[in-house]
Design an enzyme around this catalytic site. Structure first.
Site, PDB file in Angstrom:
ATOM      1  N   GLY A 110      -5.938  -0.236  -6.503  1.00 37.48           N
ATOM      2  CA  GLY A 110      -4.674  -0.844  -6.098  1.00 37.48           C
ATOM      3  C   GLY A 110      -4.019  -1.636  -7.213  1.00 37.48           C
ATOM      4  CB  CYS A 140      -9.704   6.853  -2.249  1.00 39.99           C
ATOM      5  SG  CYS A 140      -8.088   6.345  -1.619  1.00 39.99           S
ATOM      6  CG  ASN A 141      -5.389  10.002  -2.427  1.00 42.56           C
ATOM      7  OD1 ASN A 141      -5.792  10.966  -1.766  1.00 42.56           O
ATOM      8  ND2 ASN A 141      -4.709   9.010  -1.887  1.00 42.56           N
ATOM      9  CG  HIS A 194      -1.234  10.031  -6.024  1.00 43.94           C
ATOM     10  ND1 HIS A 194      -0.081  10.146  -5.290  1.00 43.94           N
ATOM     11  CD2 HIS A 194      -1.991   9.101  -5.401  1.00 43.94           C
ATOM     12  CE1 HIS A 194      -0.142   9.339  -4.253  1.00 43.94           C
ATOM     13  NE2 HIS A 194      -1.285   8.681  -4.283  1.00 43.94           N
ATOM     14  CG  HIS A 220      -6.658  10.182   1.470  1.00 45.14           C
ATOM     15  ND1 HIS A 220      -5.579   9.543   2.037  1.00 45.14           N
ATOM     16  CD2 HIS A 220      -7.310   9.228   0.764  1.00 45.14           C
ATOM     17  CE1 HIS A 220      -5.584   8.265   1.676  1.00 45.14           C
ATOM     18  NE2 HIS A 220      -6.633   8.044   0.921  1.00 45.14           N
ATOM     19  CD  GLN A 300      -9.734   6.622   4.361  1.00 46.20           C
ATOM     20  OE1 GLN A 300      -9.859   7.839   4.313  1.00 46.20           O
ATOM     21  NE2 GLN A 300      -9.780   5.946   5.500  1.00 46.20           N
TER      22      GLN A 300
HETATM   23  P1  NAD Z   1      -9.321  -4.899   2.487  1.00 47.45           P
HETATM   24  O1  NAD Z   1      -8.054  -5.510   2.959  1.00 47.45           O
HETATM   25  O2  NAD Z   1     -10.174  -4.168   3.433  1.00 47.45           O
HETATM   26  O3  NAD Z   1     -10.220  -6.015   1.802  1.00 47.45           O
HETATM   27  C1  NAD Z   1      -9.695  -6.932   0.909  1.00 47.45           C
HETATM   28  C2  NAD Z   1     -10.505  -8.215   1.021  1.00 47.45           C
HETATM   29  O4  NAD Z   1     -10.039  -9.133   0.043  1.00 47.45           O
HETATM   30  C3  NAD Z   1     -10.370  -8.884   2.368  1.00 47.45           C
HETATM   31  O5  NAD Z   1     -11.650  -9.232   2.819  1.00 47.45           O
HETATM   32  C4  NAD Z   1      -9.544 -10.128   2.074  1.00 47.45           C
HETATM   33  O6  NAD Z   1      -9.918 -11.203   2.889  1.00 47.45           O
HETATM   34  C5  NAD Z   1      -9.899 -10.412   0.639  1.00 47.45           C
HETATM   35  N1  NAD Z   1      -8.875 -11.171  -0.102  1.00 47.45           N
HETATM   36  C6  NAD Z   1      -7.585 -11.417   0.224  1.00 47.45           C
HETATM   37  N2  NAD Z   1      -6.997 -12.181  -0.727  1.00 47.45           N
HETATM   38  C7  NAD Z   1      -7.937 -12.433  -1.662  1.00 47.45           C
HETATM   39  C8  NAD Z   1      -7.955 -13.168  -2.872  1.00 47.45           C
HETATM   40  N3  NAD Z   1      -6.873 -13.819  -3.298  1.00 47.45           N
HETATM   41  N4  NAD Z   1      -9.096 -13.189  -3.602  1.00 47.45           N
HETATM   42  C9  NAD Z   1     -10.192 -12.541  -3.179  1.00 47.45           C
HETATM   43  N5  NAD Z   1     -10.237 -11.834  -2.035  1.00 47.45           N
HETATM   44  C10 NAD Z   1      -9.126 -11.779  -1.282  1.00 47.45           C
HETATM   45  O7  NAD Z   1      -8.894  -3.979   1.250  1.00 47.45           O
HETATM   46  P2  NAD Z   1      -9.667  -2.720   0.693  1.00 47.45           P
HETATM   47  O8  NAD Z   1      -9.226  -1.534   1.452  1.00 47.45           O
HETATM   48  O9  NAD Z   1     -11.103  -3.014   0.569  1.00 47.45           O
HETATM   49  O10 NAD Z   1      -9.003  -2.580  -0.753  1.00 47.45           O
HETATM   50  C11 NAD Z   1      -9.456  -3.329  -1.857  1.00 47.45           C
HETATM   51  C12 NAD Z   1      -9.029  -2.644  -3.136  1.00 47.45           C
HETATM   52  O11 NAD Z   1      -9.622  -1.343  -3.175  1.00 47.45           O
HETATM   53  C13 NAD Z   1      -7.518  -2.402  -3.290  1.00 47.45           C
HETATM   54  O12 NAD Z   1      -7.181  -2.459  -4.653  1.00 47.45           O
HETATM   55  C14 NAD Z   1      -7.348  -0.991  -2.786  1.00 47.45           C
HETATM   56  O13 NAD Z   1      -6.190  -0.359  -3.296  1.00 47.45           O
HETATM   57  C15 NAD Z   1      -8.615  -0.348  -3.323  1.00 47.45           C
HETATM   58  N6  NAD Z   1      -9.042   0.848  -2.616  1.00 47.45           N
HETATM   59  C16 NAD Z   1      -8.993   0.894  -1.256  1.00 47.45           C
HETATM   60  C17 NAD Z   1      -9.376   2.065  -0.621  1.00 47.45           C
HETATM   61  C18 NAD Z   1      -9.277   2.192   0.873  1.00 47.45           C
HETATM   62  O14 NAD Z   1      -8.973   3.266   1.348  1.00 47.45           O
HETATM   63  N7  NAD Z   1      -9.532   1.172   1.637  1.00 47.45           N
HETATM   64  C19 NAD Z   1      -9.848   3.145  -1.349  1.00 47.45           C
HETATM   65  C20 NAD Z   1      -9.954   3.033  -2.731  1.00 47.45           C
HETATM   66  C21 NAD Z   1      -9.536   1.882  -3.364  1.00 47.45           C
END
Ligand code: NAD
Length: 335
Positions: A110, A140-141, A194, A220, A300
């Protein structure tokens, strides 16, 4: 000595990376953070030492009866590396904290590529992360595309890749946003970003991508067409994919008619139905008029987990590419 790993953001990705780190012999979790004292924080505190991601929230956790060991700053003092799993773009805000504490950091997909010295996907460019202080594991993608393309790149001369991503609209737990009934071109202006992201780990692949969101939360789906110089026998591609643990082949003949069936299988197969592998439909692999076709599904929530483990090993030079990938595969049950 084990590498001490902090997880900043115990959400969808953070909890999975924490559990995966715990399974490794050469690294350990020293703590995880949450911003709010919700049920995920309570569950995190039962498994790991919990810290407040936002320093002035310690009292909120205490008021909710959830034990916290301190703040993110306290946690960083105990860590050699932090895996930032905060929501997209928040990692960039957190980076100065990591620099101040003098710890290495991994960011997730992200974040913009320039947050780190290298973007990372284990099969594609493990060596680019070796010895680095800041690395970004691609999304993930992008991970799904990079795995398949790095294998094909080793087998053939790729002329051009066209990939369409049919994306799950949100993760299963997300109840604040979604798309109930519609198909959303996202982005509307094509091509999608992407392809550029794939080039951060496979710079010499000529790729163009489009993407659409649909009302599903499970996986996805990617429709990939690869223009190849010369002739391709689809059986050779199937045989190579069968050998690669991070690719899992599924067949319509066996009843895998949709992502629903793949997830139904995964529910029996792994904790949290995590599929760390690309789920490729065997019958989709076909060569027609100079183009190789592949349809794959990507879980994902899980696919980037092994990549985070390999990135830690590369950054601390704990193992070379194949040694790390093999260790990660063995410990996560990727066979
Ligand atoms: P999520 O919302 O499930 O988890 C994020 C966590 O971070 C939450 O527990 C939240 O409380 C915490 N948080 C919020 N603000 C914060 C801060 N200032 N400092 C530290 N922690 C904080 O999100 P996610 O889906 O786990 O995504 C996390 C990262 O992984 C993003 O960059 C996302 O793009 C990437 N990602 C997500 C996926 C997916 O499908 N979920 C897949 C691949 C990559």
């Amino acid at each position: 000595m084990k590498v001490k790993v902090a997880i900043n953001g115990y959400g969808t990705i953070g909890k999975r990376v924490a559990d995966a780190v715990s399974l490794q012999g050469d690294m350990e979790v020293v703590g995880v953070t949450k911003t709010r004292p919700d049920f995920e924080a309570r569950m995190g505190a039962e498994k790991y030492s919990l810290y407040a991601a936002i320093p002035d929230r310690v009292e909120a956790f205490e008021n909710a009866g959830i034990k916290v060991e301190g703040t993110i700053e306290d946690l960083l003092e105990k860590a050699d590396i932090v895996v930032d799993c905060s929501p997209g773009k928040v990692g960039a805000e957190n980076k100065p904290l990591y620099e101040k504490a003098g710890v290495k950091a991994i960011f997730q997909g992200g974040e913009k590529a320039h947050i780190a010295e290298a973007s990372f996907s284990a099969l594609a460019n493990y060596d680019d992360a070796v010895g680095k202080n800041f690395v970004r594991v691609v999304s993930c993608n992008t991970t799904g595309l990079a795995r398949v393309l790095s294998i094909l790149k080793d087998m053939y001369s790729l002329k051009k890749v066209r990939a369409t991503m049919i994306r799950r609209v949100v993760d299963p737990k997300e109840d604040k946003k979604g798309l109930v009934n519609g198909i959303m071109p996202d982005p509307v202006k094509l091509p999608s970003h992407h392809a550029e992201d794939v080039k951060t780990v496979l710079p010499d692949v000529n790729i163009v991508t489009t993407a659409f969101k649909v009302p599903t939360t499970l996986m996805h789906l990617h429709s990939i067409a690869v223009e190849i110089d010369g002739d391709v026998n689809p059986d050779d591609v199937i045989a190579r994919f069968e050998e690669e643990p991070r690719i899992m082949l599924f067949s319509k003949e066996e009843g895998f008619t949709s992502t629903a069936k793949i997830i139904e299988f995964a529910r029996e197969y792994r904790l949290r139905y995590d599929l760390f592998e690309n789920a490729v439909w065997r019958e989709s692999i076909n060569f027609h008029d100079g183009e190789l076709y592949i349809t794959q599904a990507i879980h994902q929530e899980a696919i980037v987990v092994p990549e985070n483990i390999d990135a830690i090993r590369a950054m601390f030079e704990l193992a070379d590419k194949w040694e790390s990938i093999k260790k990660t595969n063995r410990t996560l049950g990727i066979v």
